[in-house]
Write a protein that holds these residues in place. Structure first.
Motif, short mmCIF file in Angstrom:
data_model
loop_
_atom_site.label_atom_id
_atom_site.label_comp_id
_atom_site.label_asym_id
_atom_site.label_seq_id
_atom_site.Cartn_x
_atom_site.Cartn_y
_atom_site.Cartn_z
N TRP A 1 -5.29 5.51 -1.43
CA TRP A 1 -4.23 4.52 -1.30
C TRP A 1 -4.10 3.74 -2.60
CZ3 TRP A 1 -1.28 3.75 3.15
CH2 TRP A 1 -1.73 4.38 4.31
N GLN B 1 -10.14 5.73 1.43
CA GLN B 1 -10.18 5.42 2.85
C GLN B 1 -11.49 5.88 3.47
OE1 GLN B 1 -6.60 6.23 5.37
NE2 GLN B 1 -7.92 7.81 6.25
N LEU C 1 0.83 -1.20 0.00
CA LEU C 1 0.00 0.00 0.00
C LEU C 1 0.87 1.25 0.00
CD1 LEU C 1 -2.55 -1.14 2.71
CD2 LEU C 1 -3.18 -0.50 0.37
N ARG D 1 0.35 5.51 0.26
CA ARG D 1 -0.59 6.62 0.50
C ARG D 1 -0.31 7.74 -0.50
NH1 ARG D 1 -3.28 9.02 5.06
NH2 ARG D 1 -4.98 10.21 4.12
#
Length: 311
Positions: A214, A228, A206, A208
């Protein structure tokens, strides 16, 4: 008689379409808040949720146990309160949505109390030990008599498939907050649409992005940009998600514990259900021969990385 939220029109179809689109369904109506509050009081009356939960450093080091420390049959606090769980298990809107996804003969695989432990309740020696761990399940460190609840202090993004090697993603997770949960109370962080890449080995790949999304990669099965969603809510808040949906929590930043109920519910043995339609849209595997690579043979953490702390 306590009033129960009624199932609304189109709830079954909404549950299936939400699972296809986002990998989760957030219920518009809570379960009975009075019943949730009563159960919460019963749970809190069983022990102090403070540093007395934990072993001393010397006692832990004398006999460290990292496996077999979660609730199990015969050591599960909810067994004591079985008669009080109807406000969840018989709530019409909960039953209708789960039936749509799993069939009328669905099975409860597991149910337990989950406690997010605040920093003030964790001994200093233990904070040093667990710093940076991706999964801070504290069961190894609590006194044996208290292991009828699952305790945590932040859990990195993971799939609930993590505990079911070689099992198809034929189940869902139902989560109930027993008191109001704000952003400070270790709410669930859920990555919408992450289920589409199917099962993947923990810890997950993952990254950000500056816009708060993500980028999630699952090897040969592709990548996707996920949004998210922070699951805050009041007493009785209810949500459920797919076994391949990534979710996690940051450490409890409040001055009190966060106590919730977690159910794992599996499809029945009958005919096709809504979960078949959901799983047909996935691009990755529905099962894994290995689900994680963060632990050594004894079950201790060997990877110091926690992605959800960047959320």
């Amino acid at each position: 008689m306590m009033a129960k939220p009624m199932a609304g029109p189109g709830l079954a179809a909404d549950a299936i379409s939400d699972f296809i689109e986002t990998g989760a369904h957030l219920f518009h109506a809570p379960v009975d808040a009075d019943a949730a509050t009563e159960l919460l009081a019963d749970i809190r009356a069983t022990r102090a949720f403070d540093e007395t939960l934990f072993q001393s450093e010397a006692d832990f080091d004398a006999d460290p146990q990292y496996t077999g420390v979660n609730p199990k049959p015969g050591r599960n606090l909810l067994e004591r309160f079985e008669a009080k769980l109807g406000f969840v298990e018989q709530a019409p809107h909960i039953v209708e949505a789960i039936t749509a996804l799993l069939g009328a003969d669905y099975e409860i695989l597991n149910k337990k109390v989950v406690c997010g432990v605040p920093a003030r309740s964790i001994p200093d020696w233990l904070k040093t030990r667990i710093h940076g761990n991706p999964v801070n399940n504290l069961g190894a460190y609590v006194k044996p008599q208290h292991r009828d609840i699952t305790y945590f202090y932040g859990i990195d993004f993971h799939q609930d498939l993590i505990d079911y090697k070689d099992r198809e993603a034929d189940f869902l997770t139902l989560y109930i907050y027993l008191h109001p949960v704000t952003k400070a109370d270790a709410p669930l962080y859920l990555l919408e649409g992450s289920h589409r890449l199917g099962g993947s080995v923990f810890p997950h790949d993952l990254t950000r992005a500056p816009d708060g999304t993500w980028l999630y990669r699952n090897g040969e099965h592709g990548e996707t940009v996920t949004q998210q969603r922070i699951l805050t809510g009041g007493t009785g808040f209810a949500a459920m998600w797919h076994a391949c949906t990534l979710h996690g929590t940051q450490p409890d930043a409040a001055d009190h514990e966060r106590i919730s109920l977690r159910y794992l519910v599996a499809r029945g043995k009958g005919r096709a259900s809504g979960m078949d339609a959901v799983n047909a849209t996935l691009d990755g595997p529905l099962s894994l021969t290995a689900t994680r690579e963060d632990l050594d043979a004894a079950g201790a953490a060997v990877i110091r990385k926690n992605t959800v702390l960047k959320a």
